[in-house]
Scaffold this active site. Structure first.
Site, PDB file in Angstrom:
ATOM      1  N   CYS A 209     108.993 104.426 -63.246  1.00 24.62           N
ATOM      2  CA  CYS A 209     109.929 103.403 -63.729  1.00 24.62           C
ATOM      3  C   CYS A 209     110.320 102.511 -62.543  1.00 24.62           C
ATOM      4  O   CYS A 209     110.618 103.014 -61.455  1.00 24.62           O
ATOM      5  CB  CYS A 209     111.163 104.060 -64.341  1.00 24.62           C
ATOM      6  SG  CYS A 209     110.748 105.213 -65.666  1.00 24.62           S
TER       7      CYS A 209
ATOM      8  N   CYS B  89     108.768 111.748 -58.946  1.00 28.38           N
ATOM      9  CA  CYS B  89     108.458 111.626 -60.378  1.00 28.38           C
ATOM     10  C   CYS B  89     107.202 110.778 -60.546  1.00 28.38           C
ATOM     11  O   CYS B  89     106.998 109.819 -59.802  1.00 28.38           O
ATOM     12  CB  CYS B  89     109.625 110.983 -61.120  1.00 28.38           C
ATOM     13  SG  CYS B  89     109.387 110.915 -62.912  1.00 28.38           S
TER      14      CYS B  89
ATOM     15  N   CYS C 190     124.522 117.575 -62.225  1.00 27.72           N
ATOM     16  CA  CYS C 190     123.265 116.888 -62.524  1.00 27.72           C
ATOM     17  C   CYS C 190     122.166 117.549 -61.701  1.00 27.72           C
ATOM     18  O   CYS C 190     122.288 117.671 -60.483  1.00 27.72           O
ATOM     19  CB  CYS C 190     123.435 115.415 -62.125  1.00 27.72           C
ATOM     20  SG  CYS C 190     121.943 114.455 -62.251  1.00 27.72           S
TER      21      CYS C 190
ATOM     22  N   CYS D  36     119.679 107.965 -59.208  1.00 30.95           N
ATOM     23  CA  CYS D  36     118.911 109.193 -59.212  1.00 30.95           C
ATOM     24  C   CYS D  36     117.825 109.158 -58.151  1.00 30.95           C
ATOM     25  O   CYS D  36     117.097 108.205 -58.016  1.00 30.95           O
ATOM     26  CB  CYS D  36     118.341 109.423 -60.610  1.00 30.95           C
ATOM     27  SG  CYS D  36     116.602 109.208 -60.852  1.00 30.95           S
TER      28      CYS D  36
ATOM     29  N   CYS E 243     113.723 102.867 -60.450  1.00 28.00           N
ATOM     30  CA  CYS E 243     114.138 104.226 -60.078  1.00 28.00           C
ATOM     31  C   CYS E 243     113.518 104.653 -58.755  1.00 28.00           C
ATOM     32  O   CYS E 243     112.300 104.559 -58.566  1.00 28.00           O
ATOM     33  CB  CYS E 243     113.726 105.186 -61.190  1.00 28.00           C
ATOM     34  SG  CYS E 243     113.985 106.924 -60.756  1.00 28.00           S
TER      35      CYS E 243
ATOM     36  N   GLU F 189     117.800 116.614 -54.851  1.00 27.07           N
ATOM     37  CA  GLU F 189     119.250 116.486 -54.864  1.00 27.07           C
ATOM     38  C   GLU F 189     119.836 117.057 -56.142  1.00 27.07           C
ATOM     39  O   GLU F 189     119.194 117.111 -57.184  1.00 27.07           O
ATOM     40  CB  GLU F 189     119.657 115.018 -54.758  1.00 27.07           C
ATOM     41  CG  GLU F 189     119.356 114.229 -56.014  1.00 27.07           C
ATOM     42  CD  GLU F 189     119.865 112.796 -55.951  1.00 27.07           C
ATOM     43  OE1 GLU F 189     119.670 112.158 -54.913  1.00 27.07           O
ATOM     44  OE2 GLU F 189     120.433 112.335 -56.948  1.00 27.07           O
TER      45      GLU F 189
HETATM   46  N1  SAH Z   1     113.398 111.341 -65.876  1.00 29.87           N
HETATM   47  C1  SAH Z   1     114.477 111.454 -66.772  1.00 29.87           C
HETATM   48  C2  SAH Z   1     115.726 112.042 -66.148  1.00 29.87           C
HETATM   49  C3  SAH Z   1     116.074 111.577 -64.758  1.00 29.87           C
HETATM   50  S1  SAH Z   1     116.569 109.903 -64.575  1.00 29.87           S
HETATM   51  C4  SAH Z   1     114.771 110.131 -67.428  1.00 29.87           C
HETATM   52  O1  SAH Z   1     114.223 109.136 -67.011  1.00 29.87           O
HETATM   53  O2  SAH Z   1     115.521 110.123 -68.394  1.00 29.87           O
HETATM   54  C5  SAH Z   1     118.200 109.897 -65.255  1.00 29.87           C
HETATM   55  C6  SAH Z   1     118.672 108.529 -65.696  1.00 29.87           C
HETATM   56  O3  SAH Z   1     118.916 107.675 -64.555  1.00 29.87           O
HETATM   57  C7  SAH Z   1     117.654 107.772 -66.553  1.00 29.87           C
HETATM   58  O4  SAH Z   1     118.270 107.209 -67.671  1.00 29.87           O
HETATM   59  C8  SAH Z   1     117.167 106.715 -65.615  1.00 29.87           C
HETATM   60  O5  SAH Z   1     116.639 105.649 -66.297  1.00 29.87           O
HETATM   61  C9  SAH Z   1     118.405 106.390 -64.831  1.00 29.87           C
HETATM   62  N2  SAH Z   1     118.147 105.689 -63.578  1.00 29.87           N
HETATM   63  C10 SAH Z   1     117.155 105.885 -62.701  1.00 29.87           C
HETATM   64  N3  SAH Z   1     117.239 105.016 -61.676  1.00 29.87           N
HETATM   65  C11 SAH Z   1     118.329 104.253 -61.917  1.00 29.87           C
HETATM   66  C12 SAH Z   1     118.960 103.181 -61.222  1.00 29.87           C
HETATM   67  N4  SAH Z   1     118.479 102.723 -60.077  1.00 29.87           N
HETATM   68  N5  SAH Z   1     120.065 102.646 -61.762  1.00 29.87           N
HETATM   69  C13 SAH Z   1     120.575 103.126 -62.918  1.00 29.87           C
HETATM   70  N6  SAH Z   1     120.027 104.111 -63.619  1.00 29.87           N
HETATM   71  C14 SAH Z   1     118.915 104.679 -63.136  1.00 29.87           C
HETATM   72 FE1  SF4 Z   2     111.058 109.445 -63.508  1.00 27.30          FE
HETATM   73 FE2  SF4 Z   2     113.008 107.908 -62.609  1.00 27.30          FE
HETATM   74 FE3  SF4 Z   2     111.600 107.143 -64.745  1.00 27.30          FE
HETATM   75 FE4  SF4 Z   2     113.301 109.208 -64.931  1.00 27.30          FE
HETATM   76  S1  SF4 Z   2     113.834 107.084 -64.510  1.00 27.30           S
HETATM   77  S2  SF4 Z   2     111.191 109.099 -65.695  1.00 27.30           S
HETATM   78  S3  SF4 Z   2     113.101 110.095 -62.882  1.00 27.30           S
HETATM   79  S4  SF4 Z   2     110.803 107.402 -62.682  1.00 27.30           S
END
Ligand code: SAH
Ligand code: SF4
Length: 390
Positions: A153, A149, A142, A373, A156, A93
Site C-alpha cells: 500500500c 508487509c 496494537c 503503522c 504505508c 513494533e
Molecule cells: N495490514 C492490515 C493491518 C495493518 S495496517 C491492514 O492493512 O488492514 C493498519 C491500518 O493502518 C490500516 O487501515 C492501514 O491502511 C492504516 N495505515 C497504514 N499506514 C498508514 C498511514 N501512513 N496513515 C494512516 N493510516 C495508515
Molecule cells: Fe500491509 Fe500496510 Fe497495506 Fe496493511 S496498510 S496491508 S500493513 S502495506
C-alpha cells in the site's frame, strides 16, 4: 507433533505431550500454560509450583528470549510504542494505547473482560469520558503479524519496506505477554487490535493460532469480541476467519477507496480482489447480531478525499452493518503523500454521517514518538528509495 509448535504458542494439550517425555504430568502442563499465558511469567525459576527437574528442562527453551523489548517510547498522550527484537535480530513494533476507563471491580485480574453499554470493540469511541481516580485505565494493544508487509500500500511504511518474514504464533502472542508484563499499576489490557506491521490474513495459520491462544480461558482470556483483526481485504481468508471463529472476532477492513481504479492505485491487493468480491465477502461474514464491521478509510490528500468519493463510499456500503473510521494519513518518510486539511476531513465525515453511517475521525495517537503503522520500526532502518507515487 507438539514439539513442532514453538513453546509460547502451545496449548495446554500440546504442553502435555511436550512435558510427558520429561516426566511431566497433565496438571504440570496446565501450570506451565498458566504461568506463561495468564501471568506473563516466562522465567522457569519463577514457576514455583513446578518440580525442579521440569524447571530445569524448561530453562533450556529460553522462553524470555522469544522477543526482547529493545526500545520503548512514550508519547505525550500516554501512548507507548515498544520496539521488540526477534531471536534472529528482526524488529517489529507493538503499541499500547491507554483509552477509556471502566468501573473498578468490573475488571477481574489479570485480564479484564469488560461489559458495558458500548458496542463491543468500540471502546475508543468515548475516549473523552472523564476517568474517576480509582478506575483502571483500559489499554488497547496494537500488535504486528509480519516483519514488513508484501501488500505494498503506497501510504504505508510497512508496505513500502516490503516483507521480510512472517512472525510465528509465539512471536505474535509474546507481544501481548511482554507488554502486559509492563503495564502500569492502574492499567488493564482490555482490547487487542491486529493493526501493527503486516497483513494478518497473509499469515493466516499464525494469526489464527494466536487468536485461539489470546482467547483461551486459562490464558490471556480475552473475549473474541475484544479482539479486532484488520485486513487489506484477502477475500478467501476473510471467509476462513469467519468460519473458524464463527464471526466472533472483530473484523476491520482497510477500504480507503470506493472505486476500483482509486483503490488499485493505493492498494495493489485490489487488483487481485476487487471491490465487488470484497463486498461479497463482507456480506457473507457471519456477524453476530448487533455487531458491525469496521471500515477503515485513510484519507490521502488529492487521492481519495473528495466529497464525490465520500458519496460513492456511502452508496457502496449501503445495506452493510458497518461503522466507518476516517484516519487522516500519517505522513511517512518514504512518500510525499499526506493528509487533507481538517476542513476536508470534516466535510468527508459530514457526508457519511448525513447518509446515516456512524463515522469517526481517528485521532493519531503518539504522534510525537512516531506516526503510522510500521513507522517506528523503520526509524532505525529507513527504506533506501524515496517513493513519490503522486
Ligand atoms: N495490514 C492490515 C493491518 C495493518 S495496517 C491492514 O492493512 O488492514 C493498519 C491500518 O493502518 C490500516 O487501515 C492501514 O491502511 C492504516 N495505515 C497504514 N499506514 C498508514 C498511514 N501512513 N496513515 C494512516 N493510516 C495508515
Ligand atoms: Fe500491509 Fe500496510 Fe497495506 Fe496493511 S496498510 S496491508 S500493513 S502495506
Amino acid at each position: 507433533m507438539s514439539s513442532d509448535v514453538p513453546p509460547l504458542a502451545r496449548t495446554p494439550e500440546e504442553w502435555k505431550s511436550a512435558l510427558e517425555p520429561l516426566g511431566g504430568r497433565a496438571f504440570h502442563a496446565k501450570q506451565v500454560f498458566r504461568w506463561v499465558q495468564a501471568r506473563s511469567v516466562l522465567e522457569p525459576e519463577r514457576m514455583t509450583d513446578l518440580p525442579l527437574a521440569l524447571r530445569q528442562s524448561l530453562g533450556a527453551l529460553e522462553l524470555p528470549q522469544t522477543l526482547v523489548v529493545s526500545d520503548e517510547r512514550r508519547a505525550a498522550d500516554g501512548t507507548r510504542k515498544l520496539l521488540v527484537r526477534t531471536r534472529d535480530g528482526m524488529t517489529v513494533e507493538t503499541v499500547l494505547i491507554p483509552g477509556v476507563t471502566g468501573p473498578k471491580g468490573r475488571l477481574p485480574s489479570p485480564v479484564p473482560e469488560t461489559e458495558g453499554a458500548m458496542e463491543e470493540g468500540d471502546d475508543d469511541e468515548d475516549e473523552g469520558t472523564p476517568a474517576a481516580e480509582d478506575e483502571p485505565v483500559r489499554v488497547t494493544q496494537c500488535i504486528s503479524t509480519q516483519v514488513g508487509c508484501a501488500q505494498g500500500c503506497v501510504f504505508c511504511a510497512s508496505g513500502v519496506a516490503g516483507l521480510k518474514r512472517n512472525l510465528g504464533p509465539d512471536e505474535i502472542v509474546a507481544q501481548v505477554l511482554l507488554a502486559r508484563g509492563s503495564l502500569g499499576e492502574g492499567e488493564r489490557l482490555s482490547n487487542v487490535v491486529y493493526m501493527g506491521m503486516g497483513e494478518p490474513l497473509a499469515n493466516y495459520e499464525a494469526t489464527a493460532r494466536s487468536l485461539r491462544l489470546l482467547t483461551h480461558p486459562e490464558g490471556v482470556g480475552l473475549s473474541a469480541r475484544r479482539i479486532t483483526v484488520s485486513t487489506s481485504g484477502l477475500v478467501p481468508e476473510i471467509a476462513r476467519l469467519g468460519a473458524d471463529f464463527g464471526g466472533k472476532v472483530g473484523l476491520a477492513i482497510s477500504l480507503h477507496a470506493a472505486d476500483d481504479e482509486t483503490r488499485s492505485r493505493l492498494m495493489p491487493i485490489n487488483k487481485k480482489y476487487p471491490l465487488a468480491r470484497l463486498l461479497e465477502a463482507l456480506r457473507a461474514y457471519p456477524l453476530p447480531p448487533r455487531k458491525r464491521i469496521t471500515i477503515e478509510y485513510t484519507l490521502v490528500a488529492g487521492k481519495n478525499d473528495q466529497p464525490t468519493e465520500a458519496r460513492k463510499l456511502a452508496a457502496l456500503l449501503r445495506g452493510l452493518a458497518v461503522k466507518v473510521n476516517l484516519i487522516p494519513m500519517n505522513p511517512i518518510e518514504a512518500s510525499t503523500l499526506g493528509p487533507p486539511d481538517m476542513g476536508g476531513v470534516l466535510a468527508f465525515q459530514r457526508i457519511l454521517c448525513d447518509a446515516g453511517y456512524s463515522c469517526f475521525i481517528r485521532r493519531r495517537r503518539g504522534d510525537d514518538v512516531a506516526a503510522a503503522c510500521g513507522q517506528l520500526a523503520l526509524l532505525g532502518a529507513k527504506p533506501k528509495v524515496r517513493v513519490d507515487r503522486r
